[in-house]
Structure formats: structure tokens, C-alpha cells
Write a protein that holds these residues in place. Structure first.
Motif, PDB file in Angstrom:
ATOM      1  N   UNK A 161      52.972  47.782  36.006  1.00  0.00           N
ATOM      2  CA  UNK A 161      51.658  46.845  36.344  1.00  0.00           C
ATOM      3  C   UNK A 161      50.476  46.877  37.258  1.00  0.00           C
ATOM      4  N   UNK A 162      49.877  46.952  37.747  1.00  0.00           N
ATOM      5  CA  UNK A 162      49.210  47.082  39.116  1.00  0.00           C
ATOM      6  C   UNK A 162      49.328  45.991  40.488  1.00  0.00           C
ATOM      7  N   UNK A 163      49.468  46.151  40.810  1.00  0.00           N
ATOM      8  CA  UNK A 163      49.894  44.332  41.596  1.00  0.00           C
ATOM      9  C   UNK A 163      48.459  43.703  41.647  1.00  0.00           C
ATOM     10  N   UNK A 164      48.919  42.314  41.690  1.00  0.00           N
ATOM     11  CA  UNK A 164      48.691  40.971  41.518  1.00  0.00           C
ATOM     12  C   UNK A 164      47.104  41.240  42.019  1.00  0.00           C
ATOM     13  N   UNK A 165      45.663  40.763  42.838  1.00  0.00           N
ATOM     14  CA  UNK A 165      44.801  40.524  43.644  1.00  0.00           C
ATOM     15  C   UNK A 165      44.722  38.814  43.762  1.00  0.00           C
ATOM     16  N   UNK A 166      44.179  38.857  45.017  1.00  0.00           N
ATOM     17  CA  UNK A 166      44.001  37.029  45.005  1.00  0.00           C
ATOM     18  C   UNK A 166      42.585  36.865  44.131  1.00  0.00           C
ATOM     19  N   UNK A 188      37.218  31.427  40.433  1.00  0.00           N
ATOM     20  CA  UNK A 188      36.824  31.120  40.863  1.00  0.00           C
ATOM     21  C   UNK A 188      35.881  30.936  41.891  1.00  0.00           C
ATOM     22  N   UNK A 189      36.390  31.396  42.747  1.00  0.00           N
ATOM     23  CA  UNK A 189      35.712  31.511  44.039  1.00  0.00           C
ATOM     24  C   UNK A 189      34.624  32.893  44.323  1.00  0.00           C
ATOM     25  N   UNK A 190      35.324  33.599  43.524  1.00  0.00           N
ATOM     26  CA  UNK A 190      34.254  34.520  43.462  1.00  0.00           C
ATOM     27  C   UNK A 190      34.424  35.268  44.873  1.00  0.00           C
ATOM     28  N   UNK A 191      34.084  36.604  44.949  1.00  0.00           N
ATOM     29  CA  UNK A 191      34.812  37.707  45.547  1.00  0.00           C
ATOM     30  C   UNK A 191      34.335  36.923  47.195  1.00  0.00           C
ATOM     31  N   UNK A 192      35.972  37.083  47.929  1.00  0.00           N
ATOM     32  CA  UNK A 192      35.778  36.839  49.593  1.00  0.00           C
ATOM     33  C   UNK A 192      36.890  37.366  50.049  1.00  0.00           C
ATOM     34  N   UNK A 193      36.243  37.290  51.394  1.00  0.00           N
ATOM     35  CA  UNK A 193      37.673  37.622  52.466  1.00  0.00           C
ATOM     36  C   UNK A 193      38.103  36.844  53.553  1.00  0.00           C
ATOM     37  N   UNK A 194      39.398  37.026  53.551  1.00  0.00           N
ATOM     38  CA  UNK A 194      40.858  36.545  54.368  1.00  0.00           C
ATOM     39  C   UNK A 194      40.444  37.166  55.591  1.00  0.00           C
ATOM     40  N   UNK A 195      40.756  36.032  55.826  1.00  0.00           N
ATOM     41  CA  UNK A 195      40.385  36.408  57.649  1.00  0.00           C
ATOM     42  C   UNK A 195      41.965  35.918  58.845  1.00  0.00           C
ATOM     43  N   UNK A 248      42.186  40.862  54.482  1.00  0.00           N
ATOM     44  CA  UNK A 248      42.162  40.925  53.078  1.00  0.00           C
ATOM     45  C   UNK A 248      41.195  40.615  52.422  1.00  0.00           C
ATOM     46  N   UNK A 249      40.943  41.669  51.130  1.00  0.00           N
ATOM     47  CA  UNK A 249      39.196  40.982  50.249  1.00  0.00           C
ATOM     48  C   UNK A 249      40.591  40.213  48.945  1.00  0.00           C
ATOM     49  N   UNK A 250      39.798  40.208  48.633  1.00  0.00           N
ATOM     50  CA  UNK A 250      39.931  39.053  46.932  1.00  0.00           C
ATOM     51  C   UNK A 250      40.537  39.917  46.464  1.00  0.00           C
ATOM     52  N   UNK A 251      40.774  42.083  45.938  1.00  0.00           N
ATOM     53  CA  UNK A 251      39.930  42.363  45.212  1.00  0.00           C
ATOM     54  C   UNK A 251      41.674  42.791  45.897  1.00  0.00           C
ATOM     55  N   UNK A 252      42.440  42.549  46.944  1.00  0.00           N
ATOM     56  CA  UNK A 252      43.732  42.886  47.469  1.00  0.00           C
ATOM     57  C   UNK A 252      44.674  41.649  47.356  1.00  0.00           C
ATOM     58  N   UNK A 253      46.042  41.643  47.648  1.00  0.00           N
ATOM     59  CA  UNK A 253      47.414  40.349  47.301  1.00  0.00           C
ATOM     60  C   UNK A 253      47.119  39.877  48.997  1.00  0.00           C
TER      61      UNK A 253
END
Length: 331
Positions: free
Chosen positions: A224-229, A235-242, A257-262
Motif C-alpha cells: 500500500x502507499x504510505x499514509x500521509x498526514x 478536516x484541516x485541509x492542505x497544510x505545511x508543517x514547519x 513536510x506538507x499534508x500530502x506527506x507523512x
């Protein structure tokens, strides 16, 4: 002897340094009731709120003779002396720890409290081996063993594996990656799995490994593909973690890391992580969200103080489920 042990006859596993229950929650799901020994009052408050059998105390004050029924031993000794974020004292003492492990295997006396070279917190990594050997010598060996720690402890687990093989176990030690078992986070852990019957093996990955810049659709099609944040926090919508973790205060080294990544490894400093929405709004993860990134249920009843540290210190339950399944499945 201690009031929290009233129902321990129901337990089939005993969990040393049990934390908030990252191993005990999946054990319960697998039908393996566990009782955890944990010294932190705050982690114990969370455990009790989650309905987990709990003894609030020091594992050095107990032994397998106090727990005649469990056949599975679990454990994750404190990681601070060995982690990259710590002082490195544990990493410098690895040779001493390995030597002390061999003394234990030879049934030679080993002090339960440290000296200046191998301090008390570092020496706790020897406790699971003491429990295994005492159970063995008492005629009630554990049928399965699961231990986990930061990757720097792998040489200790490899030493334990060799000792356990000499005691009649099949044992294996290695490093696993949490995202390869569906955890929405990249987190490496050194693990040991041992069995009295059958062949011990690390759990086979169910998900693809994460690599920066590699599409989640790339890699082994059987996984399976890895699971993203964003998969677990929609419910958070797209975001970036710094994150400032590991930067030494240098803004140029801040991890993103973006919300499309772990998520990067969730640590006790999770409350310092900045979460930037696409419209520029800045926030922090709630405790429920931080726990979800560790694969805890969104409604997990976090209690007490230092909740960020409780979350950061925990074994991700999805990883715990994979380790337990590998340890207790029939082979």
C-alpha cells in the motif's frame, strides 16, 4: 502487595515501561490482555482513562515471580539517553551495557543502580533481560518477547538476541520504519522479537517506504502507499508543517513536510511544531491531532500533564500491532 494488581490474573502479557499504551492497545485488540508497569503518574492517568491495566511503579521493584500468568513480555525502556535529541550518554555506554548483558546471561550479579559510567536511566535497558532470565530460571519462560527502542540501541538488542538463542529462543533484531506499517509518520525503531516456538521474524511491511520527492504511487505494487498526514487529518485541509527539531536554531535547517506527506518523527516537542494553512494562517496541532499522527485513536483520552511528552514517547499502536502479530502468530 500493590492495589493496581487486583486483576492482573487476567493479563496474558506484561509491559515494562508501558507508557500510555502503544503496545497494550493493539494487544487488547488482538485478544491479549496486558498489564503495564509505568512510573510516570501522567502516563498512568492516560492509561487508566483508556481502561488499561496499570501498575504505577518502578520495574526494578518487580519481577516475573510477581506475574505468574503472563506468557508475553513487552517493553520499551526510556530512550532519552540513547536518542539523537538526548545527551548521548547511553550511546557512549553501549559497550558497557553489552558487557553487563553478558554478565546477566552468565548469572553473574549486576548492580540494579548505576555508577558514573553507566547511570540509572541507561541501566534500565537491562531490565527486560533480567525479567527474561528470571522467568527462564523460575521454570515459566515467556513464550514471546517484543522490545523496542531508538535505532542506537540495536547493538544491545542484537546482543540480547544472541543470548536468547542460547536460552532456547528463536530471536531476531533489526530496525523497522513506522510508515511501512501504515503509521502517518516516518519513525525508525530498533526492535527485538523472540519466540519459544516457531521462527522469529520481523513483521513484513504492509506499506511502501517514504522517500522525499518520490511519489506515493511509486514502489512495490504489492504494498500500500504510505499514509500521509492529510489522510488522517482531513478536516484541516492542505497544510505545511514547519519544525525546528534538529535545527540547532538555524532557520535554514527547518524541516518542512506538507499534508500530502507523512509527518516527521513525533517527539515530546510536538507542541512547538508550526502548522501553516494554505491561506497563511498558523496554528499548532491539538493533542488529539498529535496522537493521531502517532496512530492513536482521535478520541484517545489524554490525561495528566506533559501530554506532548506522553505522545512523543509512545510506541505508535499501528507499529505495535505489527510487532505483536509477528511475535504471537502461529508458525
Amino acid at each position: 502487595m500493590y492495589s493496581d494488581y487486583d486483576h492482573s490474573h487476567l493479563a496474558l502479557a506484561v509491559d515494562l515501561f508501558a507508557g500510555v499504551g502503544g503496545l497494550d492497545l493493539p494487544a487488547r485488540e488482538l485478544g491479549l490482555a496486558a498489564i503495564g508497569i509505568e512510573q510516570s503518574p501522567d502516563a498512568c492517568a492516560t492509561r487508566r482513562a483508556a481502561g488499561l491495566q496499570t501498575i504505577e511503579g518502578d520495574v526494578r521493584h518487580y519481577g516475573p515471580a510477581d506475574f505468574p500468568h503472563p506468557t508475553v513480555l513487552l517493553g520499551g525502556p526510556p530512550c532519552q539517553p540513547f536518542s539523537a535529541a538526548g545527551t548521548g550518554a547511553g550511546r557512549r555506554a553501549l559497550g558497557d551495557i553489552v558487557a553487563l548483558a553478558h554478565r546477566l546471561s552468565e548469572r553473574q550479579p549486576v548492580a540494579r543502580h548505576g555508577r558514573t559510567d553507566v547511570g540509572d536511566l541507561i541501566r534500565l535497558v537491562l531490565e527486560p533481560l533480567r525479567w527474561v532470565l528470571e522467568a527462564q530460571d523460575g521454570g515459566r519462560p515467556f513464550e514471546a518477547i517484543v522490545l523496542e527502542q531508538v535505532p542506537a540501541v540495536l547493538p544491545v538488542w542484537q546482543t540480547y538476541a544472541a543470548i536468547l538463542r542460547a536460552e532456547g529462543y528463536s530471536a531476531v533484531a533489526g530496525v523497522v520504519r513506522a510508515e511501512e506499517y501504515g503509521v502517518p509518520q516516518t519513525r525508525k525503531r530498533a526492535v527485538l522479537i523472540a519466540r519459544r516456538t516457531g521462527t522469529a521474524a520481523l513483521p513484513a511491511p504492509s506499506h511502501r517506504p517514504y522517500a522525499k520527492g518520490t511519489p506515493r504511487t511509486a514502489g512495490d505494487p504489492a504494498l500500500l502507499p504510505w499514509t500521509a498526514m492529510g489522510d488522517v487529518l482531513p478536516d484541516r485541509g492542505p497544510f505545511t508543517v514547519v519544525s525546528n527539531y534538529g535545527t540547532g536554531g538555524d532557520p535554514a535547517k527547518r524541516g518542512r513536510r506538507t499534508s500530502a506527506e507523512p509527518s516527521a518523527t513525533v517527539t515530546g516537542k510536538i507542541s512547538r511544531v508550526r502548522v501553516l494553512a494554505d491561506d497563511g494562517a498558523e496554528s499548532r496541532f491539538t493533542w488529539a491531532e498529535a496522537g493521531t499522527l502517532q496512530s492513536f485513536p482521535p478520541d484517545h483520552p489524554w490525561s495528566g500533564r506533559d501530554i506532548g511528552q506522553q505522545i512523543g514517547n509512545a510506541v505508535p499502536p499501528r507499529l505495535g500491532a505489527a510487532l505483536l502479530t509477528a511475535a504471537i502468530h502461529r508458525a
